[in-house]
Design an enzyme around this catalytic site. Structure first.
Site, short mmCIF file in Angstrom:
data_model
loop_
_atom_site.label_atom_id
_atom_site.label_comp_id
_atom_site.label_asym_id
_atom_site.label_seq_id
_atom_site.Cartn_x
_atom_site.Cartn_y
_atom_site.Cartn_z
N ASN A 153 10.83 -9.75 14.86
CA ASN A 153 11.19 -10.88 14.00
C ASN A 153 12.29 -10.38 13.08
O ASN A 153 12.08 -9.53 12.23
CB ASN A 153 9.97 -11.33 13.19
CG ASN A 153 10.28 -12.49 12.25
OD1 ASN A 153 11.41 -12.63 11.76
ND2 ASN A 153 9.29 -13.32 12.00
N ALA A 182 3.17 -2.63 14.60
CA ALA A 182 3.84 -3.52 15.56
C ALA A 182 3.69 -2.97 16.97
O ALA A 182 3.35 -3.69 17.91
CB ALA A 182 5.31 -3.69 15.18
N GLU A 205 9.56 2.42 7.60
CA GLU A 205 9.86 3.62 6.82
C GLU A 205 11.27 4.14 7.05
O GLU A 205 11.83 4.84 6.22
CB GLU A 205 8.83 4.70 7.14
CG GLU A 205 7.46 4.32 6.60
CD GLU A 205 6.33 5.11 7.24
OE1 GLU A 205 5.72 5.92 6.53
OE2 GLU A 205 6.06 4.91 8.44
N LYS A 241 9.87 -0.27 18.08
CA LYS A 241 9.67 1.00 17.37
C LYS A 241 9.39 0.67 15.92
O LYS A 241 9.60 -0.45 15.47
CB LYS A 241 10.91 1.87 17.47
CG LYS A 241 11.31 2.27 18.89
CD LYS A 241 12.54 3.15 18.81
CE LYS A 241 13.15 3.43 20.17
NZ LYS A 241 14.43 4.14 20.04
N GLY A 242 8.96 1.67 15.16
CA GLY A 242 8.64 1.44 13.75
C GLY A 242 9.88 1.16 12.93
O GLY A 242 10.92 1.79 13.13
N VAL A 243 9.76 0.21 12.01
CA VAL A 243 10.92 -0.07 11.15
C VAL A 243 10.63 0.23 9.67
O VAL A 243 11.54 0.56 8.91
CB VAL A 243 11.39 -1.55 11.26
CG1 VAL A 243 11.93 -1.83 12.64
CG2 VAL A 243 10.32 -2.53 10.89
N GLY A 257 0.84 -1.19 0.00
CA GLY A 257 0.00 0.00 0.00
C GLY A 257 0.87 1.24 0.00
O GLY A 257 0.70 2.14 -0.80
#
Ligand SMILES: Cc1cc2nc3c(=O)[nH]c(=O)nc-3n(C[C@H](O)[C@H](O)[C@H](O)COP(=O)(O)OP(=O)(O)OC[C@H]3O[C@@H](n4cnc5c(N)ncnc54)[C@H](O)[C@@H]3O)c2cc1C
Ligand code: SF4
Lengths: 733, 327
Positions: A626, A507, A700, A696-698, A236
């Site tokens: 992961n 996540a 972007e 934490k976000g990965v 997306g």
């Protein structure tokens, strides 16, 4: 209870295979366009071929004559809709005859088959009165806006002018980035199915709940009557965060023909009406002391936008937070023209913004004669320079260190054009990256049945990033079960509410909800045993109980009981709980992931061809749930960054007001042959403050800085400072 | 895509007869035609599938050269032993085009007749003289980075996209044609037609005519040949500039030279003037540079494709130098 896995046999963090991998490679995973319902009809859209003006006539007679055509909806016969305040992306859908951009969906044909619908759509004859002065070129307006901004810049901290006075070295440069189209592999698809006044929509969306709300408001249907389902999403990257006009057309068409309707956009129809990253014009001014301490920074940005949505591409975001500089001024304006609405695209703002900022930092490093990594380390922000809050964790310095070592930065000779490999000019570049860590409220259901299988249900959609897998891992650890005993069901608004999958927050948000639900389930299970007179564990202290591989045990005793026995005795086929995880309101911490991008290029001196030979990213993003799916995210991000640097550009013919390269043959993204060798390093981070899962976000992060790292490497190789992407060979010879 | 009838004859003569129906088209691999039908650019009412005509699928030895059937797949031709040994540039040209999947479907004749990649041509709702004669050419004042610099006219500046055709130009291939019961053959150098005022006409093929084979004559110099393609990414992209070249060098002096260009011409571009400059001169960079200058002498550029002149020259020099290990 701790979040540590029961029994210490953790699967969180392990590089395990995707739990849905087999379904995907064997074609059993049903994406929205794969949904087939009995008696289903097919819809095809007609798009405007001018960028501004009016439809004076729309002749559907020939289309309607084709055998198998069920309906043709246009602004002349479509049901009247109330314009929703929430829907800024779309012009009124089939409500008027005004054209505001090329590619606007102006009619939808419904037929018995896809082929008939597509053919009949070609037969719809539209007559236009084109506007005399359509404007699809943002450049002149952007220049005017820049002049305005220079006179009265916006948001600041400190005193930019004073900061510049203290600067021994100054640089000022303008950077531009093109319009880019998301181009997910999976096209947009909607299957709308009415049963009485209940509507089920199989939708390609990054947010089933926001879609439900939008469809409700845009089509005027009570939200309670709508179910939105997205079991699998083929990418997306931001364009599927919104409901676009074609989806509403499918809903209206299904109502009209009283049959389920499937509408799939063609690739060529996805350039313009379903969002894109806007073209940006950015100017950066940096001042620094001789020693390399930043004294002042200014970042001005203009982005193109549509006439009906003032979309802001927050290019200045990295400048606000990346470095410890006391005097920072940033401002953004929009140039509104006759184009579709831009929207968020993977790392919105940060991706183009970091290209400008991190290129400028490189320029400053050369102007000062300081190593580019050293310059960045000198200006490291040990707390959030904007809010003054401490970081929940920040391992950026470690990223520089470990990354530089593994990449062999020390072997780089600093001078431009000083490195060669055979005839090739070699260059090494670096850039820093950061991305905010978001988290929203999310819910999940956790249940366990007497056969010892646990099920997790949550509304969230897996947009291809591996959500099914990491949620199974999180639940497996807490419930002490092997991963194959965990079933995960996602992508359905009948499950607990979750946010959209954007800003790399799934996540953290859903992981926290699954953590809460799994813990609550364990709690309920222990309560059940403690309160059950017939259980060998009755009246135990909860803290002494453990649950592992389907067996309840009591520490320091031999008492135990199988889950099946406990549930059966209590006449419960399963035990089920629902939980919600809500982020704290005022946060004491600033939360971001950080990273450093390295790139090596070879440039052919005679032909200017750029070969990216190596890319390395060192990232600090909290707990990696992961390693395999996270690594894939990083690789995808780096590849995206490389494509953005060298290839991607949506080309607008300003005379026709139309996008010309609207297919994969001419809109170039990297192919396998372009791939460098990749290295991904995750710096271990234990962050107790960021959120309950510690992640934490990965998704972007790995795009940010990638373009600058490559452009900086090209400068190092050739001495050519290229401030516009994509960098094509004609700019290099 | 519009409705159409479909026939699959097993004789060339039957196919040729069927082709007489108005608005009919041959389909071979379909990799270009179906694309254009889906885009509504081509709207044939009758499709004649020639894949059952066995005689069109063979590669035969022919007087030291080859006779390649019209249906021979691009991948089979590229990996043919004779081609690899005697005409390496042809193999390289084919393999530099499209993808393995496309090449497995694509036929020899289909490749020669594939249509331009001009954006405006491929969008059936835009003006284009080639697709819709007289409607105008938006590329000339529009976005023309990928367009031609050689052989252009006021009506059209689109490039011919075929890589294979460039190598066949350099090889002086001959096109075998059958139609209305008659057979004829045309040298490839006379097969393609410059756009002039009628860009809709691209070749000398007449209504009802079918390509049956492509003859590649023996050519000693071709053993020492090369195809160099420059594009925006490393694979799966059309040429910005490509060069097919062959040299026969004795004692440092060029005895025979072949040079053809892709990505820059409205037709696959043979550089006869440049070849004349090469012959009789020492095989070194200075000579190659003179030839390169000659090759682009008549170039006419537009706003976005000016770089192609310099890129073309450099690519010619690079390809010839590589052939002589001078790079
Ligand atoms: C994604 C993509 C990328 C590509 N990249 C490249 C590239 O980089 N370089 C390159 O050179 N090509 C490239 N191609 C084009 C490819 O080489 C052509 O599509 C292919 O060669 C056409 O062959 P075909 O047999 O499929 O032709 P078809 O599509 O079957 O036919 C093409 C045309 O030839 C006509 N025709 C076919 N056979 C005969 C015959 N025997 N007699 C008379 N007329 C006939 C048909 O009527 C039609 O008009 C690409 C194609 C695609 C789809
Ligand atoms: S260059 Fe030729 S093919 Fe392209 S738009 Fe102009 S006329 Fe059409």
């Amino acid at each position: 209870m701790s979040t540590k896995p029961q029994g210490g046999n953790s699967v969180v963090g392990k590089p395990i295979d995707r739990v849905d991998g087999k379904l995907k490679v064997t074609g059993q995973a049903k994406y929205s366009a794969d949904i087939s319902l009995p008696n289903m009809a097919y819809a095809a859209v007609v798009q405007s071929t001018i960028s501004a003006g009016k439809i004076t006539a729309i002749d559907t007679a020939e289309a309607e004559k084709v055998a198998g055509v069920l309906a043709v909806l246009t602004h002349q016969n479509a049901p009247r809709l109330k314009k929703s305040d929430n829907d800024q992306n779309n012009v009124p859908i089939l409500q008027d005859n005004i054209i505001r951009f090329a590619g606007q969906n102006i009619a939808v044909v419904v037929a018995d088959t896809f082929e008939i619908a597509t053919h009949a759509a070609d037969l719809v004859k539209v007559t236009y009165a084109p506007s005399k002065s359509p404007n699809t070129n943002p450049d002149p307006l952007s220049n005017t806006l820049f002049e305005q901004m220079q006179k009265s810049p916006g948001q600041s901290r400190g005193d930019f002018v004073a900061g510049m006075k203290n600067a021994a070295v100054k640089i000022e440069a303008t950077y531009t980035t093109p319009t880019e189209t998301h181009n997910p592999m999976e096209p947009f698809a909607t299957v709308a199915h009415w049963e009485g006044d209940k509507l089920t929509v199989y939708e390609t969306t990054q947010g089933v709940f926001p879609s439900k709300k939008s469809i409700s408001e845009m089509a005027g249907i009570p939200a309670n009557n709508i179910t939105v389902i997205t079991h699998f999403l083929g990418g997306g990257f931001g364009c599927k965060l919104s409901v676009w006009s074609h989806a509403i057309m499918a809903v209206l068409a299904a109502k009209q023909v009283k049959r389920p309707v499937k509408l799939v956009l063609k690739r060529t129809q996805m350039y313009g009406p379903v969002g894109f990253r806007p073209k940006t014009f950015q100017q950066i001014t940096l001042g620094a002391t001789k020693q390399g301490k930043l004294t002042a920074m200014k970042h001005l940005s203009v982005n193109e936008t549509s006439l009906f949505r003032q979309f802001t591409e927050y290019c200045t975001e990295p400048t606000n937070v990346m470095y410890a500089c006391p005097n920072v001024t940033t401002a953004i304006k929009q140039a509104a023209i006759n184009i579709g609405s831009p929207t968020w695209m993977r790392a919105p703002g940060d991706a183009p913004g970091s290209f400008a900022l991190e290129s400028a930092m490189d320029e400053l490093a050369y102007a000062l004669g300081i190593d580019p990594i050293e310059l960045r380390v000198k200006n490291f922000a040990d707390k959030d320079p904007e809010s003054g809050k401490p970081w929940s964790s920040n391992s950026l310095l470690e990223c520089y260190k470990v990354g530089a070592q593994r990449f062999g930065w020390a072997k780089r000779s600093p001078a431009i054009k000083s490195m060669k490999r055979g005839k090739m000019q070699v260059g090494l570049g670096v850039a820093a990256a950061t991305h905010p860590t978001y988290r929203s409220e999310a819910g999940a259901i956790a249940s366990i049945s007497s056969d010892g299988t646990a099920t997790i249900k949550s509304g969230t959609q897996d947009i291809g990033t591996g959500t099914y897998t990491i949620m199974a891992q999180v639940a497996a650890d807490i419930l002490g079960l092997p991963i194959n005993k965990i079933k995960v069901e996602l992508g359905d608004t009948r499950f607990p509410q979750t946010p959209l999958s954007g800003g790399s927050q799934t996540a953290a948000s859903v992981g926290s909800a699954v953590t809460a639900a799994a813990k609550k389930l364990l709690d309920a299970l222990f309560d059940l045993a403690i309160g059950d007179e017939k259980s060998p564990l009755q009246k135990s202290e909860k803290k002494d109980l453990e649950f592992r591989n389907g067996v309840l045990t009591k520490k320091g005793s031999k008492s135990s009981e199988k889950i099946g026995d406990l549930l059966k005795r209590n006449n419960m086929p399963k035990l089920e709980v629902t939980a919600k995880s809500t982020p704290p309101k005022d946060d004491k911490y600033a939360k971001r992931s950080f990273g450093v991008q390295f790139a090596e290029v070879e440039v052919e001196p005679d032909l200017g061809r750029v070969h990216v030979t190596r890319m390395l990213g060192a990232y600090a993003a909290g707990k990696i749930l992961n390693e395999k799916t996270a690594r894939s995210q990083m690789l995808g991000g780096m590849i995206w960054g490389m494509g953005m640097t060298l290839f991607e550009e949506t080309l607008m013919d300003h005379k026709l007001g139309r996008i010309v390269n609207n297919d994969f043959a001419e809109y170039h993204i990297p192919v396998h042959a372009d791939m460098p060798s990749f290295d991904v390093i995750f710096i271990p981070e234990e962050d107790p403050h960021v959120n309950p899962v510690g992640a934490k976000g990965v998704g972007e992060l790995a795009i940010n800085g990638a373009a600058a790292a490559i452009a900086n490497a090209i400068y190092h190789a050739t001495g050519k400072r290229l401030r516009h992407i994509p960098i094509t060979l004609d700019q290099l010879f | 895509m519009r409705p159409f009838t479909y026939a699959k004859p097993s004789q060339t003569s039957d196919a040729s007869k069927s082709l007489k129906q108005s608005n009919s088209a041959i389909i071979a691999g379909g990799t270009n035609l179906l694309d254009l039908m889906k885009l509504d650019v081509n709207q044939p009412a009758h499709l004649i599938d020639i894949n059952k005509i066995a005689e069109l699928s063979q590669i035969k030895n022919n007087k030291g050269g080859l006779l390649v059937g019209a249906l021979v797949k691009n991948s089979d031709l590229a990996h043919n032993k004779q081609v690899l040994e005697n005409f390496p540039m042809l193999s390289q040209a084919i393999l530099s085009g499209a993808s393995a999947q496309v090449r497995n479907m694509a036929s020899t004749a289909g490749n020669l007749l594939q249509r331009t990649r001009c954006y405006y041509f491929r969008n059936s709702t835009m003006p284009c003289n080639k697709r819709d004669p007289g409607s105008g050419c938006p590329a000339i004042d529009g976005y023309n980075r990928i367009h031609a610099i050689l052989g252009t006219s006021d009506s059209c500046i689109a490039t011919n996209p075929s890589d294979m055709a460039v190598a066949l130009m350099a090889l002086d291939a001959v096109i075998h044609i059958e139609g209305s019961g008659a057979k004829r053959s045309v040298p490839i150098t006379k097969f393609y037609v410059l756009p002039g005022a009628h860009p809709e006409k691209e070749t000398v093929l007449k209504d009802g005519e079918i390509i049956t084979a492509v003859e590649i004559p023996q050519l000693a110099a071709a053993k020492h040949s090369r195809y160099l393609k420059i594009r925006d990414r490393k694979s799966f992209a059309f040429a910005l500039v490509s060069v097919a070249c062959a040299l026969d060098v004795k004692n440092g002096v060029i005895k025979e030279a072949r040079l053809a260009l892709g990505g820059v011409g409205t037709i696959p571009w043979r550089c006869t003037e440049a070849e004349k400059i090469l012959v009789g001169k020492p095989a070194k960079k200075e000579t190659f540079k003179l030839a390169a200058e000659a090759a682009v002498k008549s170039a006419v550029t537009h706003k976005h494709n000016k770089f192609k002149v310099e890129l073309c020259k450099r690519t010619i020099v690079k390809a010839l130098s590589a052939l002589e290990n001078l790079a």
